[in-house]
Design a protein around this motif. Structure first.
Motif, PDB file in Angstrom:
ATOM      1  N   HIS A 290      -7.977  -4.883 -21.411  1.00  0.00           N
ATOM      2  CA  HIS A 290      -9.008  -5.348 -21.182  1.00  0.00           C
ATOM      3  C   HIS A 290     -10.366  -4.535 -20.342  1.00  0.00           C
ATOM      4  N   ASN A 291     -11.412  -5.658 -20.375  1.00  0.00           N
ATOM      5  CA  ASN A 291     -12.543  -5.097 -19.885  1.00  0.00           C
ATOM      6  C   ASN A 291     -13.013  -5.834 -18.436  1.00  0.00           C
ATOM      7  N   PHE A 292     -13.020  -5.269 -17.857  1.00  0.00           N
ATOM      8  CA  PHE A 292     -13.459  -5.516 -16.811  1.00  0.00           C
ATOM      9  C   PHE A 292     -14.903  -5.577 -16.304  1.00  0.00           C
ATOM     10  N   ARG A 293     -15.806  -6.045 -16.017  1.00  0.00           N
ATOM     11  CA  ARG A 293     -17.211  -6.424 -16.167  1.00  0.00           C
ATOM     12  C   ARG A 293     -17.209  -6.522 -14.415  1.00  0.00           C
ATOM     13  N   GLN A 294     -18.029  -5.261 -13.813  1.00  0.00           N
ATOM     14  CA  GLN A 294     -18.382  -6.064 -12.178  1.00  0.00           C
ATOM     15  C   GLN A 294     -19.301  -7.414 -11.952  1.00  0.00           C
ATOM     16  N   ASP A 295     -19.680  -7.826 -11.032  1.00  0.00           N
ATOM     17  CA  ASP A 295     -19.986  -9.257 -10.870  1.00  0.00           C
ATOM     18  C   ASP A 295     -21.252  -8.204 -10.242  1.00  0.00           C
ATOM     19  N   LYS A 296     -22.626  -8.091 -10.730  1.00  0.00           N
ATOM     20  CA  LYS A 296     -23.772  -7.956 -10.186  1.00  0.00           C
ATOM     21  C   LYS A 296     -24.446  -8.016  -9.501  1.00  0.00           C
ATOM     22  N   ARG A 297     -24.095  -8.977  -8.587  1.00  0.00           N
ATOM     23  CA  ARG A 297     -24.668  -9.307  -7.591  1.00  0.00           C
ATOM     24  C   ARG A 297     -23.590  -8.999  -5.878  1.00  0.00           C
ATOM     25  N   ASP A 298     -22.001  -8.600  -6.117  1.00  0.00           N
ATOM     26  CA  ASP A 298     -21.501  -8.244  -5.153  1.00  0.00           C
ATOM     27  C   ASP A 298     -20.327  -6.954  -6.523  1.00  0.00           C
TER      28      ASP A 298
ATOM     29  N   ASP B  82     -23.761  -3.000 -13.690  1.00  0.00           N
ATOM     30  CA  ASP B  82     -23.026  -3.749 -15.243  1.00  0.00           C
ATOM     31  C   ASP B  82     -22.206  -2.979 -16.370  1.00  0.00           C
ATOM     32  N   ASN B  83     -21.728  -1.527 -15.433  1.00  0.00           N
ATOM     33  CA  ASN B  83     -20.340  -0.487 -15.950  1.00  0.00           C
ATOM     34  C   ASN B  83     -18.815  -1.953 -16.302  1.00  0.00           C
ATOM     35  N   SER B  84     -18.753  -1.771 -17.090  1.00  0.00           N
ATOM     36  CA  SER B  84     -16.868  -1.819 -17.622  1.00  0.00           C
ATOM     37  C   SER B  84     -16.286  -0.915 -17.755  1.00  0.00           C
ATOM     38  N   VAL B  85     -14.772  -2.036 -16.745  1.00  0.00           N
ATOM     39  CA  VAL B  85     -13.423  -0.864 -16.432  1.00  0.00           C
ATOM     40  C   VAL B  85     -12.487  -0.813 -17.767  1.00  0.00           C
ATOM     41  N   VAL B  86     -12.023  -0.391 -18.645  1.00  0.00           N
ATOM     42  CA  VAL B  86     -11.639  -0.698 -19.604  1.00  0.00           C
ATOM     43  C   VAL B  86      -9.628  -0.025 -18.960  1.00  0.00           C
TER      44      VAL B  86
ATOM     45  N   SER C  16       0.480   1.578 -19.370  1.00  0.00           N
ATOM     46  CA  SER C  16      -0.632   1.311 -19.196  1.00  0.00           C
ATOM     47  C   SER C  16      -1.809   2.187 -18.882  1.00  0.00           C
ATOM     48  N   LEU C  17      -2.448   2.180 -19.218  1.00  0.00           N
ATOM     49  CA  LEU C  17      -3.877   3.312 -18.913  1.00  0.00           C
ATOM     50  C   LEU C  17      -4.902   2.862 -18.737  1.00  0.00           C
ATOM     51  N   THR C  18      -5.491   3.512 -16.875  1.00  0.00           N
ATOM     52  CA  THR C  18      -6.261   2.587 -16.394  1.00  0.00           C
ATOM     53  C   THR C  18      -7.413   2.911 -16.032  1.00  0.00           C
ATOM     54  N   GLY C  19      -9.188   2.697 -16.464  1.00  0.00           N
ATOM     55  CA  GLY C  19     -10.246   3.171 -15.927  1.00  0.00           C
ATOM     56  C   GLY C  19     -10.868   2.763 -14.638  1.00  0.00           C
ATOM     57  N   GLY C  20     -11.295   3.384 -13.599  1.00  0.00           N
ATOM     58  CA  GLY C  20     -11.528   3.850 -12.731  1.00  0.00           C
ATOM     59  C   GLY C  20     -11.107   4.158 -11.734  1.00  0.00           C
ATOM     60  N   GLY C  21      -9.988   5.326 -11.724  1.00  0.00           N
ATOM     61  CA  GLY C  21      -8.722   6.271 -11.205  1.00  0.00           C
ATOM     62  C   GLY C  21      -9.750   6.304  -9.897  1.00  0.00           C
ATOM     63  N   LYS C  22     -10.801   7.225 -10.735  1.00  0.00           N
ATOM     64  CA  LYS C  22     -11.294   8.304  -9.502  1.00  0.00           C
ATOM     65  C   LYS C  22     -12.258   7.194  -8.732  1.00  0.00           C
ATOM     66  N   TYR C  23     -12.403   5.964  -8.835  1.00  0.00           N
ATOM     67  CA  TYR C  23     -13.168   5.097  -7.852  1.00  0.00           C
ATOM     68  C   TYR C  23     -11.934   4.023  -7.077  1.00  0.00           C
ATOM     69  N   ASN C  24     -11.557   4.331  -6.674  1.00  0.00           N
ATOM     70  CA  ASN C  24     -10.634   3.020  -5.813  1.00  0.00           C
ATOM     71  C   ASN C  24      -9.511   2.705  -6.637  1.00  0.00           C
ATOM     72  N   PHE C  25      -9.290   3.491  -7.611  1.00  0.00           N
ATOM     73  CA  PHE C  25      -8.714   2.925  -9.013  1.00  0.00           C
ATOM     74  C   PHE C  25      -8.840   0.658  -9.091  1.00  0.00           C
ATOM     75  N   LEU C  26     -10.289   1.492  -9.747  1.00  0.00           N
ATOM     76  CA  LEU C  26     -10.619   0.008  -9.775  1.00  0.00           C
ATOM     77  C   LEU C  26     -10.186  -0.804 -10.856  1.00  0.00           C
ATOM     78  N   GLY C  27     -10.024   0.387 -12.032  1.00  0.00           N
ATOM     79  CA  GLY C  27      -9.575  -0.344 -13.453  1.00  0.00           C
ATOM     80  C   GLY C  27      -7.766  -1.003 -13.303  1.00  0.00           C
ATOM     81  N   THR C  28      -7.096  -0.223 -12.310  1.00  0.00           N
ATOM     82  CA  THR C  28      -6.091  -1.091 -12.109  1.00  0.00           C
ATOM     83  C   THR C  28      -5.833  -1.883 -11.160  1.00  0.00           C
ATOM     84  N   LYS C  29      -6.439  -1.902  -9.714  1.00  0.00           N
ATOM     85  CA  LYS C  29      -7.343  -3.199  -9.160  1.00  0.00           C
ATOM     86  C   LYS C  29      -7.241  -4.595 -10.004  1.00  0.00           C
TER      87      LYS C  29
ATOM     88  N   TRP D  48      -3.571   7.136  -3.542  1.00  0.00           N
ATOM     89  CA  TRP D  48      -3.092   6.718  -4.597  1.00  0.00           C
ATOM     90  C   TRP D  48      -2.456   5.808  -5.977  1.00  0.00           C
ATOM     91  N   GLU D  49      -2.693   5.738  -6.523  1.00  0.00           N
ATOM     92  CA  GLU D  49      -2.520   4.674  -7.433  1.00  0.00           C
ATOM     93  C   GLU D  49      -1.513   3.930  -7.364  1.00  0.00           C
TER      94      GLU D  49
END
Length: 566
Positions: free
Chosen positions: A497-505, A200-204, A274-287, A371-372
């Motif tokens: 922007h608070n991006f929450r993950q889909d718990k199922r996937d 349930d992590n959210s990426v801001v 833009s300041l993005t989260g999740g950059g160390k994990y495949n740039f999830l926040g940018t995506k 890279w981002e």
């Protein structure tokens, strides 16, 4: 006269027997004191340790899967590590020793981290970072913990190090030393709660804009990811990667806000930050941010004319600047023109800095990006990443040793000035207006402020910025809120922007128990108990023999005394 001599001899015999008894008592007391020097099982020392990363990304497992440790501490120099907790300093930790511990089925690894990272030699830092990055590539069942050094832990390390040094001595000496003087350290992590997945992590992601003059003007996007990465999330401060990129971005926002605040100096470009989260994990926040703007938003600057996206990543060191692109920029394109301005700024003001263009195609088969800017390139938005690193797999991009000691503020400021001057020359088209090559737009009150850059970097490294912590811990949430406040201070149309993950996937799955209490017991080994039991048995045997044969012993002692005096 004979009676007097007999009484005297008898008195001496009694005195001698008293002395022997006293000696026996002293022997017992010495044995008891020796036993007392071993700390009993209840004597312990508790400290907090931080577990190695554990996460699932793109259907691949990374980090350690175990947390429980019940094992005796051993030095990495010991030949046998099976079911032992291997204690290492930063200097000891290498890929070879890590793999050897795995091969021997060691119970765990505990790494002692110096409180003063700047005291570690540069070669040792580089070696540790390489081993750290290689360790994180795959999963392991062996628990790996990192703990800041303190006096008790250093004493333990020295004692087990000395014990390991005795392996070159003879077997008899080693056994005797183990029986009498050796100390065993038991390491215990007894959390019976199973490790749980966190989905349930959210990426801001934060965004803000400086609107340009005119209608339908192009947009320049300046972005940086603000999270950190390392062997242990709770010790990942990410000074160079990527506190440096965030610091330069915030200074660019402050300086360009002054230019945009006056109609006479407002350029014909929208400037989006833009300041993005999740950059160390495949740039999830940018995506997710790109998807939000392109696929869900009714109107967005990313929909319109984007000149280019400039991604800032790891810029606080070295005398090299590399521009990473997914395809070589075409002559006359906005990216090509900006690169020319950047090279001109470097050659005229910082000629010792090497500038290079690194072209790397995006491999669509791979599930991760390097890279981002590749996240933008996948959506056909032109962009590039500016970094002092040439290799995207560099160990400098994620390490617990990436602290303030790795930051060269002179080079951080220089790189910020290069970016700012190149942007100004490009947006105001100064080269075509006949301005000198070494023109300085940002000087005096418009210059980069050393104190502000130092304060920003200190603030960013005040708490670990690992992605799995930023929406859970109060101090980490405060950091993100403070970044949002900085955006609102200088930019317009600020959105969070608070991006929450889909718990199922979920895109990424983290796990708990990253911060564990560890108990260290200091005890004598079992061989010492055998030795102590032998001493007590010998004493009791001596006393029993003396009591049972007192008459015989007395007669022999009396005869020996008589013969001595005759």
């Amino acid at each position: 006269m004979d009676d007097f001599r007999t009484d005297t001899i008898a008195g001496r015999d009694i005195t001698l027997l008293k002395d022997l008894g006293l000696a026996a008592v002293v022997l017992l007391l010495c044995v008891q004191c020796l036993h007392g020097s071993a700390l009993p099982a209840v004597s312990s020392y508790e400290f907090n340790a931080y577990r190695m990363q554990q996460y699932n990304l793109a259907q691949q497992k990374h980090g350690c899967r175990g947390a429980i440790v019940v094992a005796e501490a051993r030095s990495a120099d010991e030949p046998v590590l099976t079911r032992r907790c291997v204690i290492m300093k930063v200097l000891d930790f290498t890929t070879e020793k890590y793999l050897e511990a795995q091969k021997q089925n060691a119970a765990a690894i505990l790494i002692l981290l110096p409180k003063n990272i700047s005291s570690i030699p540069h070669d040792t830092v580089q070696s540790f970072m390489v081993s750290e990055s290689e360790t994180l590539l795959k999963e392991t069942l062996m628990p790996v913990y990192v703990v800041p050094e303190d006096e008790q832990l250093l004493c333990m390390y020295e004692e087990i190090k000395q014990a390991a040094a005795t392996r070159n001595l003879s077997i008899l000496i080693r056994v005797l030393r183990s029986m009498v003087t050796a100390t065993a350290f038991q390491i215990l992590v007894s959390n019976n709660v199973p490790i749980k997945a966190i989905t349930d992590n959210s990426v801001v992601t934060l965004e803000g804009v400086l609107p340009g003059t005119g209608e339908d003007v192009p947009t320049i996007v300046i972005t940086a990811h603000y999270d950190s990465y390392g062997l242990a999330p709770w010790l990942s401060y990410g000074a160079d990667s990527n506190g440096s990129g965030v610091t330069i971005l915030l200074e660019l926002a402050r300086l360009f806000q002054k230019l945009y605040s006056r109609p006479s100096t407002r350029p014909p470009y929208h400037l989006m930050f833009s300041l993005t989260g999740g950059g160390k994990y495949n740039f999830l926040g940018t995506k997710r941010w790109i998807e939000e703007n392109l696929d869900h938003a009714e109107s967005s600057l990313l929909h319109d004319n984007v000149a280019f996206v400039l991604c800032l990543d790891t810029l606080a060191n070295a005398d090299e600047l590399y521009m990473h692109v997914s395809r070589p920029p075409k002559a006359g394109s906005p990216i090509h023109s900006f690169i020319q301005h950047l090279e001109q700024v470097v050659s005229s003001r910082f000629p010792w800095v090497k500038v290079g263009l690194v072209h790397k195609k995006i491999n669509l088969v791979e599930s991760t990006v390097a890279w981002e800017h590749e996240r933008y390139s996948l959506r056909r938005i032109p962009g590039f990443t500016l970094s002092h690193l040439e290799d995207p797999k560099s160990e400098l991009r994620g390490s617990i040793l990436d602290t303030m000691s790795q930051v060269d503020f002179r080079k951080l400021k220089r790189n910020g000035v290069i970016v700012a001057e190149a942007l100004a020359q490009y947006m105001y088209n100064l080269s075509d207006k006949g301005s000198p090559k070494d023109v300085q737009v940002f000087k005096g009150q418009m210059d980069f402020q050393d104190s502000r850059m130092s304060s920003l970097m200190s603030f960013l490294t005040s708490v670990p910025r690992a992605t799995q912590l930023l929406d859970k811990e109060p101090s980490h949430i405060l950091l993100v809120n403070s970044l949002e406040h900085e955006f609102k201070r200088y930019l317009q149309q600020v959105h969070r922007h608070n991006f929450r993950q889909d718990k199922r996937d979920p895109d990424i799955t983290f796990f708990d128990q990253m911060n564990q209490p560890i108990v260290m017991y200091r005890v004598k080994p079992a061989a010492f108990d055998l030795f102590l039991g032998g001493c007590i048995a010998a004493y009791l045997g001596f006393v029993y023999y003396a009591i049972q044969n007192f008459g015989c012993i007395y007669t022999k002692l009396k005869a020996a005394v008589k013969s001595k005096h005759q």
